[in-house]
Design a protein around this motif. Structure first.
Motif, PDB file in Angstrom:
ATOM      1  N   LYS A   1       1.020  -1.190  -0.260  1.00  0.00           N
ATOM      2  CA  LYS A   1       0.445   0.629  -0.469  1.00  0.00           C
ATOM      3  C   LYS A   1       0.776   0.866  -0.208  1.00  0.00           C
ATOM      4  CE  LYS A   1      -3.654   2.564   2.452  1.00  0.00           C
ATOM      5  NZ  LYS A   1      -4.092   2.348   3.754  1.00  0.00           N
ATOM      6  N   ILE A   2       0.790   2.271  -1.215  1.00  0.00           N
ATOM      7  CA  ILE A   2       1.821   3.045  -0.974  1.00  0.00           C
ATOM      8  C   ILE A   2       0.699   4.224  -0.857  1.00  0.00           C
ATOM      9  CG2 ILE A   2       2.537   4.578  -2.672  1.00  0.00           C
ATOM     10  CD1 ILE A   2       3.313   2.663  -4.933  1.00  0.00           C
ATOM     11  N   ASP A   3       1.042   5.038   0.622  1.00  0.00           N
ATOM     12  CA  ASP A   3       0.040   6.379   0.579  1.00  0.00           C
ATOM     13  C   ASP A   3       0.570   7.856   0.264  1.00  0.00           C
ATOM     14  OD1 ASP A   3      -0.730   5.820   3.144  1.00  0.00           O
ATOM     15  OD2 ASP A   3       0.831   5.725   4.137  1.00  0.00           O
ATOM     16  N   PRO A   4      -0.365   8.849  -0.246  1.00  0.00           N
ATOM     17  CA  PRO A   4       0.195   9.667  -0.838  1.00  0.00           C
ATOM     18  C   PRO A   4       0.972  10.666  -0.212  1.00  0.00           C
ATOM     19  CG  PRO A   4      -1.906  10.243   0.611  1.00  0.00           C
ATOM     20  CD  PRO A   4      -2.014   8.466   0.253  1.00  0.00           C
ATOM     21  N   PRO A   5       1.501  11.767  -1.475  1.00  0.00           N
ATOM     22  CA  PRO A   5       2.513  12.365  -0.776  1.00  0.00           C
ATOM     23  C   PRO A   5       2.293  13.484   0.277  1.00  0.00           C
ATOM     24  CG  PRO A   5       2.299  12.601  -2.891  1.00  0.00           C
ATOM     25  CD  PRO A   5       1.323  11.710  -2.312  1.00  0.00           C
ATOM     26  N   PHE A   6       3.077  13.920   1.354  1.00  0.00           N
ATOM     27  CA  PHE A   6       2.992  13.862   2.087  1.00  0.00           C
ATOM     28  C   PHE A   6       2.277  15.569   2.050  1.00  0.00           C
ATOM     29  CE2 PHE A   6       7.212  15.358   1.800  1.00  0.00           C
ATOM     30  CZ  PHE A   6       6.600  16.813   2.102  1.00  0.00           C
ATOM     31  N   TYR A   7       2.261  16.365   1.430  1.00  0.00           N
ATOM     32  CA  TYR A   7       1.901  17.153   1.222  1.00  0.00           C
ATOM     33  C   TYR A   7       0.345  17.460   0.541  1.00  0.00           C
ATOM     34  CZ  TYR A   7       3.642  15.641  -3.603  1.00  0.00           C
ATOM     35  OH  TYR A   7       3.860  15.086  -4.423  1.00  0.00           O
ATOM     36  N   LEU A   8       0.148  16.518  -0.162  1.00  0.00           N
ATOM     37  CA  LEU A   8      -1.379  15.832  -0.101  1.00  0.00           C
ATOM     38  C   LEU A   8      -2.224  15.847   0.929  1.00  0.00           C
ATOM     39  CD1 LEU A   8      -1.150  14.498  -3.575  1.00  0.00           C
ATOM     40  CD2 LEU A   8      -1.432  16.502  -3.405  1.00  0.00           C
ATOM     41  N   ASN A   9      -1.773  15.348   2.549  1.00  0.00           N
ATOM     42  CA  ASN A   9      -2.226  15.353   3.515  1.00  0.00           C
ATOM     43  C   ASN A   9      -2.830  16.081   4.257  1.00  0.00           C
ATOM     44  OD1 ASN A   9      -3.192  14.375   6.576  1.00  0.00           O
ATOM     45  ND2 ASN A   9      -1.341  13.634   6.564  1.00  0.00           N
ATOM     46  N   ILE A  10      -4.363  15.834   4.023  1.00  0.00           N
ATOM     47  CA  ILE A  10      -5.232  17.483   4.646  1.00  0.00           C
ATOM     48  C   ILE A  10      -5.046  18.410   5.856  1.00  0.00           C
ATOM     49  CG2 ILE A  10      -6.711  16.091   5.820  1.00  0.00           C
ATOM     50  CD1 ILE A  10      -7.981  19.196   3.689  1.00  0.00           C
ATOM     51  N   TYR A  11      -3.889  17.672   7.173  1.00  0.00           N
ATOM     52  CA  TYR A  11      -3.168  17.787   8.034  1.00  0.00           C
ATOM     53  C   TYR A  11      -2.387  18.833   7.514  1.00  0.00           C
ATOM     54  CZ  TYR A  11      -6.704  14.515  10.567  1.00  0.00           C
ATOM     55  OH  TYR A  11      -7.940  14.347  10.645  1.00  0.00           O
ATOM     56  N   PHE A  12      -1.399  18.446   6.361  1.00  0.00           N
ATOM     57  CA  PHE A  12      -0.299  19.193   6.493  1.00  0.00           C
ATOM     58  C   PHE A  12      -1.021  20.500   5.590  1.00  0.00           C
ATOM     59  CE2 PHE A  12       3.111  20.370   3.186  1.00  0.00           C
ATOM     60  CZ  PHE A  12       4.044  20.735   3.731  1.00  0.00           C
ATOM     61  N   ILE A  13      -1.498  20.594   4.764  1.00  0.00           N
ATOM     62  CA  ILE A  13      -2.511  21.584   4.297  1.00  0.00           C
ATOM     63  C   ILE A  13      -3.099  22.696   5.364  1.00  0.00           C
ATOM     64  CG2 ILE A  13      -4.588  22.390   2.663  1.00  0.00           C
ATOM     65  CD1 ILE A  13      -4.235  19.990   0.761  1.00  0.00           C
ATOM     66  N   ALA A  14      -4.185  21.995   6.157  1.00  0.00           N
ATOM     67  CA  ALA A  14      -4.043  22.801   7.242  1.00  0.00           C
ATOM     68  C   ALA A  14      -3.731  23.682   7.829  1.00  0.00           C
ATOM     69  CB  ALA A  14      -5.780  21.836   8.137  1.00  0.00           C
ATOM     70  N   GLY A  15      -2.653  22.779   8.611  1.00  0.00           N
ATOM     71  CA  GLY A  15      -1.431  23.161   9.111  1.00  0.00           C
ATOM     72  C   GLY A  15      -0.363  24.804   8.227  1.00  0.00           C
ATOM     73  N   ASN A  16      -0.428  24.193   7.229  1.00  0.00           N
ATOM     74  CA  ASN A  16       0.246  25.584   5.969  1.00  0.00           C
ATOM     75  C   ASN A  16      -0.605  26.342   5.764  1.00  0.00           C
ATOM     76  OD1 ASN A  16       2.891  24.357   5.905  1.00  0.00           O
ATOM     77  ND2 ASN A  16       1.899  23.281   4.092  1.00  0.00           N
TER      78      ASN A  16
END
Length: 83
Positions: free
Chosen positions: A20-35
């Motif tokens: 199972k390959i997870d999507p890149p970290f920069y597409l994670n909703i938490y990363f986007i909301a944090g930024n």
């Protein structure tokens, strides 16, 4: 893994490992909301600093005008004493 039955020629495929390959970290909703939150906080700090600097400049200008007015009043009062 592929298994072939030699008597009947039937091929069977068995999965030995599921990847199972997870999507890149920069597409994670938490990363986007944090930024987004970080950008808003930085903009807020810059805005507050700008307002503080404007108030400081205005206070300095007001103090300068008050000092000029005091000096002018003193000059006028001295002129009245001379005349």
């Amino acid at each position: 893994m592929e298994i072939t039955d030699l008597t009947g020629g039937i091929k069977t495929i068995l999965l030995l490992l599921e990847i199972k390959i997870d999507p890149p970290f920069y597409l994670n909703i938490y990363f986007i909301a944090g930024n987004i939150l970080l950008i808003v906080l930085i903009l807020l700090l810059l805005y507050r600093r700008k307002i503080k600097n404007i108030k400081l400049i205005n206070d300095l200008k007001i103090n300068l005008i008050v000092e000029i007015n005091k000096a002018e009043k003193k000059r006028i009062s001295l002129e009245k004493k001379i005349i």
